[in-house]
Design an enzyme around this catalytic site. Structure first.
Site, PDB file in Angstrom:
ATOM      1  N   ASP A  95       0.815  -1.223   0.000  1.00 19.29           N
ATOM      2  CA  ASP A  95       0.000   0.000   0.000  1.00 19.29           C
ATOM      3  C   ASP A  95       0.851   1.278   0.000  1.00 19.29           C
ATOM      4  O   ASP A  95       0.657   2.169   0.850  1.00 19.29           O
ATOM      5  CB  ASP A  95      -0.914   0.052   1.251  1.00 19.29           C
ATOM      6  N   GLU A 109     -11.420   0.422  -3.178  1.00 19.25           N
ATOM      7  CA  GLU A 109     -10.537   0.944  -2.111  1.00 19.25           C
ATOM      8  C   GLU A 109      -9.308   1.582  -2.748  1.00 19.25           C
ATOM      9  O   GLU A 109      -9.228   1.697  -3.966  1.00 19.25           O
ATOM     10  CB  GLU A 109     -10.118  -0.185  -1.150  1.00 19.25           C
TER      11      GLU A 109
HETATM   12  O1  FUB Z   1      -3.283  -3.377   3.654  1.00 18.19           O
HETATM   13  C1  FUB Z   1      -4.599  -3.571   4.109  1.00 18.19           C
HETATM   14  C2  FUB Z   1      -5.581  -3.212   3.051  1.00 18.19           C
HETATM   15  O2  FUB Z   1      -5.359  -4.023   1.895  1.00 18.19           O
HETATM   16  C3  FUB Z   1      -5.495  -1.811   2.519  1.00 18.19           C
HETATM   17  O3  FUB Z   1      -5.968  -0.834   3.377  1.00 18.19           O
HETATM   18  C4  FUB Z   1      -6.257  -1.987   1.259  1.00 18.19           C
HETATM   19  O4  FUB Z   1      -6.189  -0.921   0.373  1.00 18.19           O
HETATM   20  C5  FUB Z   1      -5.664  -3.261   0.723  1.00 18.19           C
HETATM   21  O5  FUB Z   1      -4.465  -3.038   0.024  1.00 18.19           O
END
Ligand code: FUB
Length: 324
Positions: A16, A223
C-alpha cells in the site's frame, strides 16, 4: 530505469505505498505486513499490521533507506487493531501521518500523528479525527495550498456501513444498476488535524456521463484512493478490489465528478492491489505491490516501482501487473 518493475524492500513485507517528494527526496509510506497466523477472511482480519516504517530514496534506481519504526499500535491511545494503508502530508514545518485503525469497538477510524521530520517518529493525537470512518486515507495538496483527504474501502474497510457520513443499522453494498458505493473526499482544516467540512461522495462517470453502477465490477471503486495532478487535470485512481485492477478517472477539480478513463495496472499476483503515483526528477512513477516474493500469500506483500507514462492526450499507458 529498466521498464520492468523493481522490488524495493526485498528483506521485509511492505504494501500500500503512498509516495511524496519532500526536501528533494522521495519518501514511501507503506503498510508493514507480517505473519500473524490469523486465517484469511473477507473482513481482512489476516492484515493484522502493528507498526509503520518509512523509507526514502535519493534516486529512483538508488538505495532504499529504512528509517525504522515510525509509529506503533501500542503507542496510539485509542487503538484496537490493524494499521492499514497510511499517507503523509506536510504543512508549516510539520509532517502529518494519517492512518486507519480499528478502535476498541472494532470500527475503523482515521487517526493522525505528527512529526518534525518526514521519516518520523510520529506522535499520535489522543483521539481519531472527528467524523472519520473507513480506511485508506490519501492526502493531496493542491497548488493553492488546500489539502484534501480521499478515503474509503469496501468489505473489511467498512464503507458499506455508512450513508451520508452516518453509520447505518445494516451494511448495504448495492448491486446491478444501483449506484456504486463512492470513495469520499474532504478538505482538511488549516491545522491538518480535522475535517473542514462534511466528507463528500466522489462520482465517477462513464463515457455517456452516467455514474458507474454497483454491478460494474470491472470499473467501480472498491478501495485504495489516490489523487495526483497532471497538466492541470485531477487524476483520481483506485483499486476495483475483487476484480483486482488499478483504474483512473479524470476531473477538473479535487471534488470531481471524474470521468472514467481506463486501467493503470492490470491484476498483480495477490488479491489486493494498491498504489501511489508521483513525479520525481522529471519522470512519473507507479509504486505498488504484489505477492510474488511470498509465494502468493495475500497478506505478505512486497513493494515495487515502475515508470508510469502518459499518451499525448493525457491518458495513462496501461502497465502489465503480471497476474491473471
Ligand atoms: O493493507 C490492508 C488493506 O489491503 C489496505 O488498506 C487496502 O487498500 C488493501 O491493500
Amino acid at each position: 530505469m529498466k521498464k520492468e518493475a523493481r522490488y524495493l524492500v526485498p528483506g521485509d513485507y511492505m504494501a500500500d505505498p503512498a509516495v511524496h517528494v519532500f526536501n528533494g527526496k522521495l519518501y514511501i509510506y507503506p503498510s508493514h505486513d507480517r505473519e500473524s497466523g490469523i486465517p484469511e477472511n473477507d473482513n481482512g482480519d489476516h492484515f493484522d499490521m502493528c507498526d509503520y516504517h518509512v523509507f526514502s530514496m535519493e534516486d529512483i534506481d538508488g538505495e532504499v533507506t529504512d528509517h525504522g519504526v515510525a509509529l506503533q499500535v501500542k503507542d496510539i491511545p485509542w487503538a484496537g487493531r490493524q494499521l492499514w494503508d497510511s499517507d503523509c502530508a506536510y504543512k508549516n514545518g510539520k509532517y502529518y501521518l494519517y492512518f486507519p485503525l480499528k478502535d476498541q469497538t472494532d470500527i475503523f477510524r482515521i487517526g493522525v500523528a505528527i512529526s518534525d521530520k518526514p521519516e518520523g517518529p510520529f506522535i499520535p493525537q489522543p483521539d481519531p479525527i472527528r467524523g472519520s470512518y473507513s480506511i485508506d486515507p490519501a492526502v493531496f495538496e493542491d497548488e493553492d495550498g488546500q489539502s484534501y483527504m480521499y478515503f474509503g474501502g469496501l468489505w473489511g474497510g467498512q464503507l458499506q456501513r455508512y450513508r451520508n457520513n452516518k453509520a447505518q443499522e445494516s451494511a448495504v453494498l448495492g448491486e446491478g444498476d444501483e449506484p456504486a458505493l463512492p470513495s469520499r473526499v474532504v478538505r482538511l482544516s488549516d491545522d491538518m488535524l480535522g475535517f473542514a467540512e462534511e466528507p463528500q461522495a466522489i462520482t465517477i462517470l462513464d463515457e455517456n456521463g452516467q455514474p458507474l453502477t454497483a454491478g460494474d465490477n470491472a470499473r467501480r471503486f472498491f478501495e485504495a484512493s489516490w489523487m495526483h495532478k497532471y497538466n492541470g487535470k485531477y487524476y483520481f485512481s483506485y483499486s476495483t478490489g475483487d476484480t483486482h485492477r488499478l483504474c483512473y478517472a479524470i476531473g477538473d477539480n479535487p471534488y470531481g465528478p471524474f470521468i472514467y478513463q481506463g486501467v493503470i495496472l492490470t491484476p498483480v499476483v495477490g488479491w489486493t492491489t494498491h498504489h501511489g503515483i508521483c513525479e520525481f526528477k522529471g519522470k512519473w512513477y507507479l509504486f505498488h505491490h504484489d505477492t510474488v516474493p511470498s509465494g502468493g500469500r495475500t497478506w505478505l506483500r512486497s513493494l515495487k516501482v515502475c515508470e508510469l507514462e502518459y499518451n499525448a492526450d493525457g491518458t495513462i499507458k496501461t502497465i502489465d501487473g503480471g497476474g491473471e
